[in-house]
Write a protein that holds these residues in place. Structure first.
Motif, mmCIF file in Angstrom:
data_model
loop_
_atom_site.group_PDB
_atom_site.id
_atom_site.type_symbol
_atom_site.label_atom_id
_atom_site.label_comp_id
_atom_site.label_asym_id
_atom_site.label_seq_id
_atom_site.Cartn_x
_atom_site.Cartn_y
_atom_site.Cartn_z
ATOM 1 N N ASP A 189 10.268 11.182 -2.460
ATOM 2 C CA ASP A 189 10.603 10.258 -3.408
ATOM 3 C C ASP A 189 9.381 9.281 -3.665
ATOM 4 O OD1 ASP A 189 10.424 8.352 -1.403
ATOM 5 O OD2 ASP A 189 12.681 8.338 -0.918
ATOM 6 N N GLU A 190 9.481 8.334 -4.368
ATOM 7 C CA GLU A 190 8.425 7.526 -4.850
ATOM 8 C C GLU A 190 7.778 6.993 -3.794
ATOM 9 O OE1 GLU A 190 5.437 6.275 -7.599
ATOM 10 O OE2 GLU A 190 7.169 7.599 -7.907
ATOM 11 N N GLU A 191 8.383 6.472 -2.931
ATOM 12 C CA GLU A 191 7.879 5.593 -1.765
ATOM 13 C C GLU A 191 7.144 6.683 -0.992
ATOM 14 O OE1 GLU A 191 9.856 3.570 2.080
ATOM 15 O OE2 GLU A 191 10.681 2.852 0.213
ATOM 16 N N GLU A 192 7.773 7.734 -0.711
ATOM 17 C CA GLU A 192 7.138 8.702 0.315
ATOM 18 C C GLU A 192 5.928 8.939 -0.314
ATOM 19 O OE1 GLU A 192 10.760 10.750 2.570
ATOM 20 O OE2 GLU A 192 10.501 11.258 0.446
ATOM 21 N N LEU A 193 5.829 9.410 -1.753
ATOM 22 C CA LEU A 193 4.470 9.818 -2.622
ATOM 23 C C LEU A 193 3.513 8.770 -2.275
ATOM 24 C CD1 LEU A 193 3.378 12.032 -4.180
ATOM 25 C CD2 LEU A 193 4.304 10.377 -6.355
ATOM 26 N N VAL A 194 3.864 7.417 -2.414
ATOM 27 C CA VAL A 194 2.958 6.346 -2.549
ATOM 28 C C VAL A 194 2.477 6.494 -1.019
ATOM 29 C CG1 VAL A 194 2.520 3.714 -2.176
ATOM 30 C CG2 VAL A 194 3.722 4.826 -4.191
ATOM 31 N N TYR A 195 3.168 6.579 0.052
ATOM 32 C CA TYR A 195 2.629 6.575 1.571
ATOM 33 C C TYR A 195 1.436 7.925 1.732
ATOM 34 C CZ TYR A 195 3.024 7.245 6.414
ATOM 35 O OH TYR A 195 2.849 7.298 7.953
ATOM 36 N N ILE A 196 1.967 9.121 1.215
ATOM 37 C CA ILE A 196 1.168 10.275 1.246
ATOM 38 C C ILE A 196 -0.132 9.874 0.515
ATOM 39 C CG2 ILE A 196 1.033 12.684 0.629
ATOM 40 C CD1 ILE A 196 4.001 12.626 1.216
ATOM 41 N N SER A 197 -0.183 9.234 -0.682
ATOM 42 C CA SER A 197 -1.286 9.064 -1.196
ATOM 43 C C SER A 197 -2.170 8.268 -0.658
ATOM 44 C CB SER A 197 -0.850 8.516 -2.734
ATOM 45 O OG SER A 197 -0.242 9.403 -3.504
ATOM 46 N N ASN A 198 -1.742 7.172 -0.038
ATOM 47 C CA ASN A 198 -2.339 6.072 0.774
ATOM 48 C C ASN A 198 -3.264 6.922 1.931
ATOM 49 O OD1 ASN A 198 -1.859 4.156 -0.940
ATOM 50 N ND2 ASN A 198 -0.174 3.514 0.291
ATOM 51 N N ILE A 199 -2.315 7.668 2.498
ATOM 52 C CA ILE A 199 -3.054 8.314 3.729
ATOM 53 C C ILE A 199 -4.195 9.397 3.335
ATOM 54 C CG2 ILE A 199 -2.573 10.357 5.382
ATOM 55 C CD1 ILE A 199 0.313 9.022 5.906
ATOM 56 N N VAL A 200 -3.870 10.169 2.124
ATOM 57 C CA VAL A 200 -4.961 10.679 1.722
ATOM 58 C C VAL A 200 -5.965 10.146 1.158
ATOM 59 C CG1 VAL A 200 -5.606 12.505 -0.453
ATOM 60 C CG2 VAL A 200 -3.299 12.791 0.822
#
Length: 109
Positions: free
Chosen positions: A10-21
């Motif tokens: 979902d959008e929240e998880e995508l933001v989290y993953i993008s931040n980690i990357v």
């Protein structure tokens, strides 16, 4: 049946993953600089492609099938995408390691 929610990012998880990357790439870029190593940030290239990239007169994007960069799985680059990645690496080597490697003609792929 639709795909269950626990199988979809979902959008929240995508933001989290993008931040980690982004965080990991910042660390890698820092360490590469600290140890005088070259760093090719593929995430940066993929961001270019995601907004539409013109490379030697041809447009590339993440658009399904017609974007010309990623395979139909949406993850693996097509041969042209791999050739663009190779040319980015060649540019890095030529600029920073005194190499004189010829670029690939991506139209051959």
């Amino acid at each position: 049946d639709p795909v269950p929610n626990n199988m979809v990012i979902d959008e929240e998880e995508l933001v989290y993953i993008s931040n980690i990357v982004s965080d990991r790439n910042a660390i890698l870029r820092y360490l590469a600089g600290k140890h005088d190593l070259m760093f090719l940030d593929l995430n940066e290239l993929y961001r270019e492609v995601s907004v539409g990239m013109n490379y030697y007169g041809t447009s590339y994007s993440t658009e399904y099938i017609e974007g010309q960069f990623f395979n139909i799985d949406g993850i693996s680059p097509l041969p042209k995408g791999n050739a663009i990645i190779a040319n980015k690496l060649i540019a890095l080597l030529n600029q920073n390691a005194g190499a004189n490697i010829p670029y690939l003609d991506i139209l051959q792929y």
